[in-house]
Design an enzyme around this catalytic site. Structure first.
Site, mmCIF file in Angstrom:
data_model
loop_
_atom_site.group_PDB
_atom_site.id
_atom_site.type_symbol
_atom_site.label_atom_id
_atom_site.label_comp_id
_atom_site.label_asym_id
_atom_site.label_seq_id
_atom_site.Cartn_x
_atom_site.Cartn_y
_atom_site.Cartn_z
ATOM 1 N N LYS A 13 0.839 -1.211 0.000
ATOM 2 C CA LYS A 13 0.000 0.000 0.000
ATOM 3 C C LYS A 13 0.874 1.262 0.000
ATOM 4 O O LYS A 13 0.583 2.217 -0.712
ATOM 5 C CB LYS A 13 -0.923 0.035 1.244
ATOM 6 C CG LYS A 13 -1.846 -1.153 1.373
ATOM 7 C CD LYS A 13 -2.859 -0.964 2.502
ATOM 8 C CE LYS A 13 -2.239 -0.821 3.887
ATOM 9 N NZ LYS A 13 -1.510 -2.013 4.359
ATOM 10 N N ARG A 87 -9.652 0.905 8.903
ATOM 11 C CA ARG A 87 -9.129 -0.394 9.323
ATOM 12 C C ARG A 87 -10.172 -1.185 10.103
ATOM 13 O O ARG A 87 -9.879 -2.296 10.542
ATOM 14 C CB ARG A 87 -7.910 -0.170 10.211
ATOM 15 C CG ARG A 87 -6.589 -0.610 9.581
ATOM 16 C CD ARG A 87 -5.498 -0.320 10.562
ATOM 17 N NE ARG A 87 -4.255 -0.950 10.266
ATOM 18 C CZ ARG A 87 -3.221 -0.362 9.666
ATOM 19 N NH1 ARG A 87 -3.339 0.866 9.215
ATOM 20 N NH2 ARG A 87 -2.097 -1.013 9.525
ATOM 21 N N ARG A 126 12.224 -5.149 5.436
ATOM 22 C CA ARG A 126 12.128 -3.789 4.904
ATOM 23 C C ARG A 126 12.788 -2.736 5.802
ATOM 24 O O ARG A 126 12.869 -2.893 7.019
ATOM 25 C CB ARG A 126 10.691 -3.421 4.561
ATOM 26 C CG ARG A 126 9.744 -3.321 5.703
ATOM 27 C CD ARG A 126 8.316 -3.124 5.174
ATOM 28 N NE ARG A 126 7.409 -2.893 6.276
ATOM 29 C CZ ARG A 126 6.112 -2.679 6.128
ATOM 30 N NH1 ARG A 126 5.560 -2.674 4.923
ATOM 31 N NH2 ARG A 126 5.362 -2.468 7.187
ATOM 32 N N ARG A 160 11.244 -0.219 11.099
ATOM 33 C CA ARG A 160 10.103 0.004 11.989
ATOM 34 C C ARG A 160 10.155 -0.956 13.164
ATOM 35 O O ARG A 160 10.395 -2.151 12.977
ATOM 36 C CB ARG A 160 8.791 -0.197 11.219
ATOM 37 C CG ARG A 160 8.404 1.026 10.418
ATOM 38 C CD ARG A 160 7.238 0.766 9.538
ATOM 39 N NE ARG A 160 6.079 0.212 10.231
ATOM 40 C CZ ARG A 160 4.877 0.109 9.686
ATOM 41 N NH1 ARG A 160 4.683 0.547 8.456
ATOM 42 N NH2 ARG A 160 3.879 -0.411 10.355
ATOM 43 N N ARG A 171 -0.044 -8.096 14.024
ATOM 44 C CA ARG A 171 -0.647 -7.156 13.064
ATOM 45 C C ARG A 171 -1.491 -7.908 12.026
ATOM 46 O O ARG A 171 -2.554 -7.442 11.630
ATOM 47 C CB ARG A 171 0.454 -6.329 12.385
ATOM 48 C CG ARG A 171 1.076 -5.318 13.345
ATOM 49 C CD ARG A 171 2.400 -4.781 12.843
ATOM 50 N NE ARG A 171 2.272 -4.049 11.612
ATOM 51 C CZ ARG A 171 3.291 -3.837 10.770
ATOM 52 N NH1 ARG A 171 4.479 -4.321 11.039
ATOM 53 N NH2 ARG A 171 3.089 -3.135 9.690
#
Ligand code: AMP
Length: 213
Positions: A13, A87, A126, A160, A171
């Site tokens: 996203k 969400r 990432r 992160r 998550r």
């Protein structure tokens, strides 16, 4: 043009909303980025969100709806892309009500569909530029010159805190339990397009361009 990008963490996203912002002059409204900025700045919002985010949970609907209301009001005339909002079904319902009040409409709700296993691999590698936020990946997208950001030349990078394997599992759980129910919500309105988020980044971008242009 107003667009929602839906999908689990790691679906792409962020990458695709950067493209939509740059290609169509839309304002990118990424609630996760807004919350991370608030945490870094130590604001009241940041203090409330910090532990919830670190645990992989969802910040309360009231807080999130308040944030997005302000953000939508100040979006560019060309429109906005929502990345990370709504969400939950109550957030989707509140969004509908506020768009109606503002005389705005949703043009596209795009779901990026990706297998859970692929998501874990994508998220765990990432990292991003500490200065401009450009996104990279240990296996899929290294900077062209090792250790130097392609976009701004900065040499420091961050990962992160919630991209750790155990938090990613939480998550994903939150996504399936609380966010996935908004997919039938938009399907019932005839607004949803589902794209294969397992495809290459470039192919997903092409599919999005074909849809919105
Ligand atoms: P993201 O960058 O979109 O993956 O969001 C990072 C974290 O911010 C999430 O795991 C949640 O804790 C929180 N968050 C972001 N957007 C929302 C939202 N719309 N509702 C609730 N929590 C959110």
């Amino acid at each position: 043009m107003n667009i929602i990008l839906l999908g689990p963490p790691g679906a792409g996203k962020g990458t695709q909303s950067d493209h939509l912002r740059d290609a169509y002059g839309l304002t990118k409204l990424a609630t996760g980025d807004m919350l991370r900025e608030a945490v870094a700045a130590g604001t009241e919002l940041g203090k409330k969100a910090k532990d919830i985010m670190a645990a992989g949970g969802l910040v309360s609907d009231d807080i999130m709806i308040g944030i997005i209301r302000e953000a939508i009001r100040s979006a560019s005339k060309s429109g906005f892309i929502l990345d990370g909002f709504p969400r939950t079904v109550p957030q989707a319902e509140a969004l509908d009500a506020m768009l109606k009040e503002e005389g705005k409409a949703l043009n596209h709700v795009i779901e990026l569909k990706v297998d859970d296993e692929a998501l874990v691999a994508r998220i765990s590698g990432r990292f991003s530029c500490a200065k401009c936020g450009a996104g990279y990946h240990d296996h899929f997208k290294q900077p062209k010159v090792a250790g130097v950001c392609d976009a701004c030349g900065h040499t420091e990078f961050t990962r992160r805190a919630d991209d750790k394997a155990e938090t990613v599992a939480k998550r994903l759980e939150a996504y399936h339990a609380q966010t996935a129910p908004i997919i039938p919500y938009y399907k019932a309105k005839g607004a949803l397009t589902t794209l294969d988020g397992m495809a290459d980044i470039g192919q997903v971008t092409q599919a999005i361009d074909a849809l919105v242009s």
